[in-house]
Design an enzyme around this catalytic site. Sequence first.
Site, PDB file in Angstrom:
ATOM      1  N   ARG A  43      41.331  40.424  41.928  1.00  0.00           N
ATOM      2  CA  ARG A  43      42.041  39.624  42.926  1.00  0.00           C
ATOM      3  C   ARG A  43      42.307  38.235  42.380  1.00  0.00           C
ATOM      4  NH1 ARG A  43      40.261  40.223  49.153  1.00  0.00           N
ATOM      5  NH2 ARG A  43      41.125  38.118  49.135  1.00  0.00           N
ATOM      6  N   ARG A  51      45.167  35.215  62.364  1.00  0.00           N
ATOM      7  CA  ARG A  51      44.490  34.160  61.625  1.00  0.00           C
ATOM      8  C   ARG A  51      44.903  32.780  62.110  1.00  0.00           C
ATOM      9  NH1 ARG A  51      43.373  37.168  56.695  1.00  0.00           N
ATOM     10  NH2 ARG A  51      42.010  36.017  55.321  1.00  0.00           N
ATOM     11  N   ARG A  79      40.561  28.617  50.648  1.00  0.00           N
ATOM     12  CA  ARG A  79      40.609  29.649  51.698  1.00  0.00           C
ATOM     13  C   ARG A  79      39.588  29.371  52.796  1.00  0.00           C
ATOM     14  NH1 ARG A  79      39.597  34.260  47.883  1.00  0.00           N
ATOM     15  NH2 ARG A  79      39.109  35.460  49.744  1.00  0.00           N
ATOM     16  N   ARG A 103      32.371  38.349  43.369  1.00  0.00           N
ATOM     17  CA  ARG A 103      33.397  39.383  43.526  1.00  0.00           C
ATOM     18  C   ARG A 103      34.549  39.119  42.557  1.00  0.00           C
ATOM     19  NH1 ARG A 103      36.100  40.187  49.389  1.00  0.00           N
ATOM     20  NH2 ARG A 103      37.541  38.551  48.772  1.00  0.00           N
ATOM     21  N   LYS A 157      33.968  41.263  56.122  1.00  0.00           N
ATOM     22  CA  LYS A 157      34.817  41.900  57.142  1.00  0.00           C
ATOM     23  C   LYS A 157      35.333  43.251  56.660  1.00  0.00           C
ATOM     24  CE  LYS A 157      37.954  38.674  57.723  1.00  0.00           C
ATOM     25  NZ  LYS A 157      37.467  37.533  56.923  1.00  0.00           N
TER      26      LYS A 157
HETATM   27  P1  ADP Z   1      39.757  37.111  52.684  1.00  0.00           P
HETATM   28  O1  ADP Z   1      38.783  37.834  51.800  1.00  0.00           O
HETATM   29  O2  ADP Z   1      40.006  35.715  52.226  1.00  0.00           O
HETATM   30  O3  ADP Z   1      39.435  37.217  54.131  1.00  0.00           O
HETATM   31  P2  ADP Z   1      42.194  38.806  52.870  1.00  0.00           P
HETATM   32  O4  ADP Z   1      42.150  39.936  51.927  1.00  0.00           O
HETATM   33  O5  ADP Z   1      42.033  39.085  54.319  1.00  0.00           O
HETATM   34  O6  ADP Z   1      41.147  37.725  52.367  1.00  0.00           O
HETATM   35  O7  ADP Z   1      43.559  37.986  52.666  1.00  0.00           O
HETATM   36  C1  ADP Z   1      43.931  37.447  51.410  1.00  0.00           C
HETATM   37  C2  ADP Z   1      45.087  36.459  51.592  1.00  0.00           C
HETATM   38  O8  ADP Z   1      46.204  37.116  52.227  1.00  0.00           O
HETATM   39  C3  ADP Z   1      44.782  35.249  52.505  1.00  0.00           C
HETATM   40  O9  ADP Z   1      44.135  34.198  51.824  1.00  0.00           O
HETATM   41  C4  ADP Z   1      46.200  34.878  52.973  1.00  0.00           C
HETATM   42  O10 ADP Z   1      46.903  34.155  51.995  1.00  0.00           O
HETATM   43  C5  ADP Z   1      46.892  36.228  53.120  1.00  0.00           C
HETATM   44  N1  ADP Z   1      46.783  36.744  54.501  1.00  0.00           N
HETATM   45  C6  ADP Z   1      46.095  37.843  54.924  1.00  0.00           C
HETATM   46  N2  ADP Z   1      46.194  37.986  56.257  1.00  0.00           N
HETATM   47  C7  ADP Z   1      46.961  36.947  56.702  1.00  0.00           C
HETATM   48  C8  ADP Z   1      47.405  36.513  57.974  1.00  0.00           C
HETATM   49  N3  ADP Z   1      47.089  37.157  59.107  1.00  0.00           N
HETATM   50  N4  ADP Z   1      48.166  35.403  58.042  1.00  0.00           N
HETATM   51  C9  ADP Z   1      48.507  34.733  56.950  1.00  0.00           C
HETATM   52  N5  ADP Z   1      48.120  35.063  55.721  1.00  0.00           N
HETATM   53  C10 ADP Z   1      47.342  36.157  55.582  1.00  0.00           C
END
Ligand code: ADP
Length: 186
Positions: free
Chosen positions: A133, A88, A144, A127, A13
């Site tokens: 991270r 989400r 996740r 990654r 994404k």
């Molecule tokens: P991913 O690569 O898992 O899609 P992101 O970088 O988008 O990861 O997000 C990392 C973490 O940040 C998520 O696992 C969650 O804990 C938190 N997070 C991000 N966006 C949201 C959201 N909209 N609602 C709740 N938690 C979020």
Amino acid sequence: MRLIFLGPPGVGKGTQAKRVCGHLGIIHLSTGDILRAEMAADSEIGQKAKSFIDDGELVPDDVLLGIMNNRLKKDDAQKGYLLDGFPRTIPQAEGLDNIMKNLSHTLDGAISLTADEDELVQRLINRGLESDRSDDTPEVIRQRQKVYWNQTAPLLEYYAQKNLLKSVDGLGDIPEITERILGVLN
Ligand code: ADP
């Protein structure tokens, strides 16, 4: 143009969002990036988010809705945006509907990037070896993925019912996938 990106962790994404935003001249808003910046700054939001993120859980809806309510009001968001990682959950999607309604913004599409789950776990483990991270470890990655299927996948139906869902195959090379996404937007 105002878009949201949906898809399991690791589907690409973030990579595709940046490319699509470059083509369309809209801003890329990643809640993962916003939360990581808050954690790096050790802000109140960052401190609250950290334990959830490190466990592979979602940060509470009210925190995210507060962040996005403020962010979408800013000047640079008035010409369009692509939301990556938000909403989400169903309450976040409903909250986003309200936020956008108050701003007289309309959503043009919800793009769902799809891919095979085993391929995704492997990509994220790789990654994790290269990035710093804290949530790219095998155990947290699986958590996740689980959270995605339980809490986020219901949004596919939510946007399908509004006739906004566009599914795109997320396997292939990066430019090819960008072309597919731009193709479904036309
Ligand atoms: P991913 O690569 O898992 O899609 P992101 O970088 O988008 O990861 O997000 C990392 C973490 O940040 C998520 O696992 C969650 O804990 C938190 N997070 C991000 N966006 C949201 C959201 N909209 N609602 C709740 N938690 C979020």
